[in-house]
Every structure is written in C-alpha cells, then in structure tokens.
Design a protein around this motif. Structure first.
Motif, short mmCIF file in Angstrom:
data_model
loop_
_atom_site.label_atom_id
_atom_site.label_comp_id
_atom_site.label_asym_id
_atom_site.label_seq_id
_atom_site.Cartn_x
_atom_site.Cartn_y
_atom_site.Cartn_z
N ARG A 71 0.82 -1.22 0.00
CA ARG A 71 0.00 0.00 0.00
C ARG A 71 0.85 1.27 0.00
O ARG A 71 0.61 2.19 -0.76
N GLN A 72 1.87 1.32 0.86
CA GLN A 72 2.71 2.51 0.95
C GLN A 72 3.54 2.70 -0.33
O GLN A 72 3.69 3.81 -0.81
N GLN A 73 4.05 1.62 -0.90
CA GLN A 73 4.83 1.74 -2.14
C GLN A 73 3.95 2.22 -3.28
O GLN A 73 4.39 3.03 -4.10
N ALA A 74 2.73 1.72 -3.37
CA ALA A 74 1.82 2.16 -4.43
C ALA A 74 1.50 3.64 -4.26
O ALA A 74 1.47 4.40 -5.25
N LYS A 75 1.29 4.08 -3.04
CA LYS A 75 1.02 5.50 -2.78
C LYS A 75 2.22 6.35 -3.18
O LYS A 75 2.06 7.40 -3.81
N ASP A 76 3.42 5.91 -2.82
CA ASP A 76 4.63 6.65 -3.17
C ASP A 76 4.81 6.76 -4.68
O ASP A 76 5.37 7.75 -5.18
N LEU A 77 4.35 5.76 -5.41
CA LEU A 77 4.48 5.79 -6.87
C LEU A 77 3.40 6.64 -7.53
O LEU A 77 3.66 7.34 -8.52
N LEU A 78 2.18 6.59 -7.02
CA LEU A 78 1.05 7.22 -7.70
C LEU A 78 0.84 8.69 -7.34
O LEU A 78 0.46 9.49 -8.19
N VAL A 79 1.06 9.08 -6.10
CA VAL A 79 0.74 10.44 -5.65
C VAL A 79 1.55 11.50 -6.38
O VAL A 79 0.98 12.49 -6.86
N PRO A 80 2.87 11.39 -6.53
CA PRO A 80 3.61 12.47 -7.21
C PRO A 80 3.19 12.66 -8.67
O PRO A 80 3.20 13.78 -9.17
N GLY A 81 2.78 11.63 -9.36
CA GLY A 81 2.40 11.75 -10.76
C GLY A 81 0.96 12.11 -11.00
O GLY A 81 0.57 12.44 -12.12
N ALA A 82 0.14 12.09 -9.94
CA ALA A 82 -1.29 12.37 -10.11
C ALA A 82 -1.53 13.79 -10.56
O ALA A 82 -2.42 14.05 -11.40
N GLY A 83 -0.78 14.74 -10.08
CA GLY A 83 -0.96 16.15 -10.48
C GLY A 83 -0.66 16.36 -11.95
O GLY A 83 -1.34 17.14 -12.63
N PHE A 84 0.35 15.69 -12.47
CA PHE A 84 0.68 15.83 -13.89
C PHE A 84 -0.36 15.16 -14.77
O PHE A 84 -0.68 15.65 -15.84
#
Length: 87
Positions: A71-84
């Motif tokens: 869960r934490q790894q998926a969040k770390d991967l998805l959150v920074p790119g969501a804005g773009f």
C-alpha cells in the motif's frame, strides 16, 4: 550479494567467495590446464567460478519477489504523478 552485505552476513559472503574461487580454479581450471587446454582453462575456470558464486548466493539468500507493491509503495508511486496526469 548486496542484500547479504546490508544484512551484515560477511562470514557467509566470505565463505561463498572462497568456495567459489576454489571450485572455479582448483577444481576446474587447473585440471583443464594440465590436460592442455591452455588459456581456455582460465576462461572456463572463471565462468565456473561466477556460476558457482551465483548459485551459492541464490541458495544462501533467495530473492524476494513480490508481484504487487504494498500500500505505501503504491502510494509513493502514484501520488507524485497524479498532479501531472490530472492537470
């Protein structure tokens, strides 16, 4: 090898290094050189040493393979790119 270094398993790493070197050169390259294989004995001995080291490391510390991130790894991967992606 890197995982074992991180775990500070230096004794096991040392034994693997010494054992694979002995196997590759004393048990493979030396007999080939005696039987007249020349420089090929060193090349084959080096390959035998690398293969023996790889197998010993694989047996001593099997790799951990996960098909899905946590869960934490998926969040770390998805959150920074969501804005773009949304913008």
């Amino acid at each position: 090898s890197a995982l074992m270094q991180r775990e500070r398993a230096f004794r096991t790493l040392g034994l693997i290094e010494i054992g694979s070197y002995f196997f590759g050169f004393a048990l493979v390259a030396l007999p080939l050189a005696i039987f007249g294989w020349g420089a090929w004995s060193l090349a084959i001995g080096q390959m035998a040493q690398v293969i023996a080291r790889m197998l010993a490391l694989f047996i001593a510390r099997p790799p951990v393979v996960r098909l899905l991130p946590g869960r934490q790894q998926a969040k770390d991967l998805l959150v920074p790119g969501a804005g773009f992606s949304a913008g």
